[in-house]
Enzyme design. Structure first.
Site, short mmCIF file in Angstrom:
data_model
loop_
_atom_site.label_atom_id
_atom_site.label_comp_id
_atom_site.label_asym_id
_atom_site.label_seq_id
_atom_site.Cartn_x
_atom_site.Cartn_y
_atom_site.Cartn_z
N GLY B 9 0.85 -1.20 0.00
CA GLY B 9 0.00 0.00 0.00
C GLY B 9 0.87 1.23 0.00
O GLY B 9 1.80 1.32 0.78
N CYS B 10 0.59 2.17 -0.89
CA CYS B 10 1.35 3.42 -0.86
C CYS B 10 0.94 4.23 0.36
O CYS B 10 -0.05 3.94 1.00
CB CYS B 10 1.08 4.25 -2.10
SG CYS B 10 1.70 3.55 -3.62
N ALA B 11 1.72 5.25 0.65
CA ALA B 11 1.39 6.17 1.74
C ALA B 11 1.34 7.59 1.19
O ALA B 11 2.18 7.96 0.37
CB ALA B 11 2.45 6.10 2.83
N ARG B 38 4.26 1.08 4.50
CA ARG B 38 3.36 1.12 3.35
C ARG B 38 4.14 1.22 2.04
O ARG B 38 3.59 1.03 0.97
CB ARG B 38 2.39 2.31 3.44
CG ARG B 38 1.49 2.30 4.66
CD ARG B 38 0.50 3.45 4.60
NE ARG B 38 -0.49 3.23 3.58
CZ ARG B 38 -1.68 2.66 3.82
NH1 ARG B 38 -2.00 2.28 5.03
NH2 ARG B 38 -2.53 2.48 2.85
#
Lengths: 244, 358
Positions: B9-11, B38
């Site tokens: 997951g990106c942040a 992330r």
């Protein structure tokens, strides 16, 4: 004796290993201070231990948890109680999305609001019946694909809307009780609304008494609201989907 | 590249002072670092507004060059197209795990009046950016706005932030991104934010409507050369707000337009607007999961996709607005908040710089 851990700046792997190691050597009670987004707290814990959390805990808290009790004195994030099997999580705040995902036992009590996709694909088996109670409002997809268990939404803060769209879409087991009026527009195609029976009231009273004690809500005030009961129309809503 | 069981997951994180107070870059690094897990080290970046007050009326070009040749070619191009007030290496720390950076150089440019006979200054600059990307091999524009800049590269965001010495900058808006690339390569030009003029965007998610969006933008002369879906969002805001003069509220609505079934239930006035948006701007609708933070010279916009497939928390404290993928990333830098909330799906959050503040 409570084991205190100052988790300021600590990586989740270090923190969770500390907890697991202490549990293995007999520790029963923990207090975690300065928690700031550490993930997976209480993951897979089988023992009957108690963890108190001060600070915003990270995603997937209580994932696969099987017996522990976690008290959070703040908001919590996404994915808590993911596939939880037994135990209790009590949140003195609001939580993020996908909480109680595939939950299969235990209790998740939340004082405030819950996000999107709460209790998605929750399930039950004989005496293993998971329960989620939230005191505030919920986002879309509440109880999506729900296969078992109990969800209660109270709307105590009277925010609008009480619950988002697609409530119980794909629901095929379990039951939801929503305190207040649910606009039929918000309901998924696979649920039907019922009045509560004496038995329903008895069932939710037991849980709600306990819930109110945790957060200092007035039980009688909670019960004075009008609840809507939601159950699945079918135990197999998509049985014919791929059948020619 | 280390990738043992990384929880994906990106942040994203953003903060702004609506009073225009300048906040040190350390803050945004602390916030994005809180969500370290992330990202996976294949991209990190920051956008900062209000950092070049001495040259606030010049276009600050942050450039990335693969080699000296690309730098020479681009500098020739700049000399032909602009008055170059100043150029210098972008200051960096070289000992912190960031490897193989391109040549990083910045230029403060003014547009000579004789270039503006047939088009506006901003059109001219936007065109220049497109031209560099498509015509000069190995030359990339990280940012091209006034009094703002993007700092980005391959690495964890907190390392990229220290690499670029962000503690030496103060800005009234900071946005940040930690990347976990899924569909497109992790390379310096492909790190977020993506920018054009004053617009910047950091994005968690993926845009499945990229093809439609890209073709639409190309009709207006935008060239999409950065091999990443997010690029379309920056250009869309440029098109919708700067060129089509839509209010930012409406521009945001075209990206996450109301569902037809909800439009059917609106009262007549709203219904008319929502219907017009879908009919006229069908091609700027973003499909797929996203949470984004847009920066521009007067504010910050946070937006989620219409069914909230990516996380976003917003918070306020006095004149500050915060937005991040996780609440903990906000609490890390502002433990005591006036208000914390999860914006509803498709519902934008706006931060606006007070009138008169520069």
């Amino acid at each position: 004796m409570t084991m205190k851990i100052d988790a300021k700046g600590m990586h989740y792997r270090t923190l969770n290993k500390m907890i697991r190691d202490a549990v293995a050597s007999g520790e029963k009670e923990f207090e975690l201070d300065n928690i700031g987004g550490q993930r997976y707290i209480g993951a897979g814990l089988n023992e009957n231990v108690k963890i108190t959390i001060n600070g915003t805990s990270g995603n997937d808290l209580g994932v696969f948890m099987n017996g522990a009790k976690i008290i959070i004195n703040a908001n919590a994030q996404d994915g808590i109680a993911n596939t939880m099997n037994a135990g209790e999580i009590i949140v003195h705040g609001s939580v993020g999305d996908i909480v109680g995902y595939a939950m299969r036992g235990g209790k998740l009590y939340i004082k405030g609001d819950v996000g999107y996709r709460v209790g998605i694909h929750m399930k039950e088996y004989k005496k293993q019946v998971p329960i989620i109670i939230a005191g505030g409002t919920a986002g879309d997809f509440f109880g999506e694909y729900m296969a078992g268990g109990i969800m209660i939404l109270l709307g105590m803060n009277e925010k609008n809307p009480l619950v988002g769209n697609y409530v119980g879409t794909g629901m095929h087991g379990g039951v939801m009780y929503i305190r207040g009026k649910v606009d039929p527009y918000h309901l998924g195609k696979e649920v039907s609304c019922l009045e509560l029976s004496e038995e329903d009231i008895k069932l939710i009273s037991g849980y709600l008494k306990e819930y109110c004690e945790h957060f200092g809500f007035d039980f009688n005030a909670v019960m004075s609201g009008k609840f809507t009961k939601l159950v699945p129309l079918s135990l197999r809503p998509y049985g014919n989907m791929y059948v020619y | 590249m280390k990738s043992d069981g990384i929880p994906s997951g990106c942040a994203i994180s953003g903060l702004m002072s609506e009073d225009g107070r300048r906040i040190n870059g350390k803050k945004i690094i602390e916030s994005i670092a809180c969500m370290h897990d992330r990202s996976n080290g294949l991209g990190g970046g920051f956008a900062a507004y209000g950092i070049y007050p001495k040259r606030k009326d010049m276009y600050a070009f942050h450039m990335m060059y693969d080699n000296a040749r690309a730098k020479e070619d681009t500098e020739e191009f700049f000399k032909d197209h602009f008055n170059v007030d100043k150029d210098e290496a972008i200051p960096t720390h070289r000992q912190n795990g960031i490897s193989d950076p391109p040549i990083l150089w910045r230029y403060f440019l003014e547009v000579p009046e004789n270039k503006l006979e047939f088009l506006s200054e901003r059109d001219y600059v936007a065109k220049t950016v497109m031209k560099i990307h498509s015509e000069i091999e190995g030359s990339f524009v990280a940012s091209s706005g006034m009094n703002m800049g993007a700092f980005k590269g391959v690495g964890y965001p907190e390392d990229i932030g220290r690499f670029f010495k962000l503690e030496e900058y103060s800005a009234y808006i900071w946005t940040a991104h930690g990347r976990f690339p899924t569909n497109t390569p992790g390379w310096w030009g492909g790190a977020h934010p993506f920018t054009l003029l004053d617009w910047s965007v950091v994005h968690n998610g993926e845009i499945s409507s990229y093809g439609i969006n890209k073709r639409y933008l190309e009709m207006f002369g935008y060239k999409l050369e950065l091999r990443t879906d997010t690029e379309v969002i920056a250009y869309m805001f440029d098109l919708l707000v700067r060129k089509h003069k839509l209010p930012v509220e409406i521009a945001a609505e075209t990206l996450a337009a109301a569902f037809w079934k909800d439009i059917d239930r609106m009262e007549p006035g709203k219904k008319k607007i929502a219907t017009a948006i879908r009919q006229v701007y069908g091609s700027t609708l973003l499909n797929g999961p996203f949470s984004i933070i847009i920066g521009h010279n007067r504010g910050m916009i946070g937006l989620n996709d219409r069914i909230k497939l990516r996380p976003m928390t917003a918070a306020r404290k006095d004149d500050m607005l915060y937005m991040a993928s996780e609440e903990s990333a906000i609490r890390e830098i502002a433990p005591d908040l006036d208000e914390v909330w999860s914006p509803r799906a498709g519902t934008p959050v706006f931060g606006t710089l007070k009138a008169g503040v520069e």
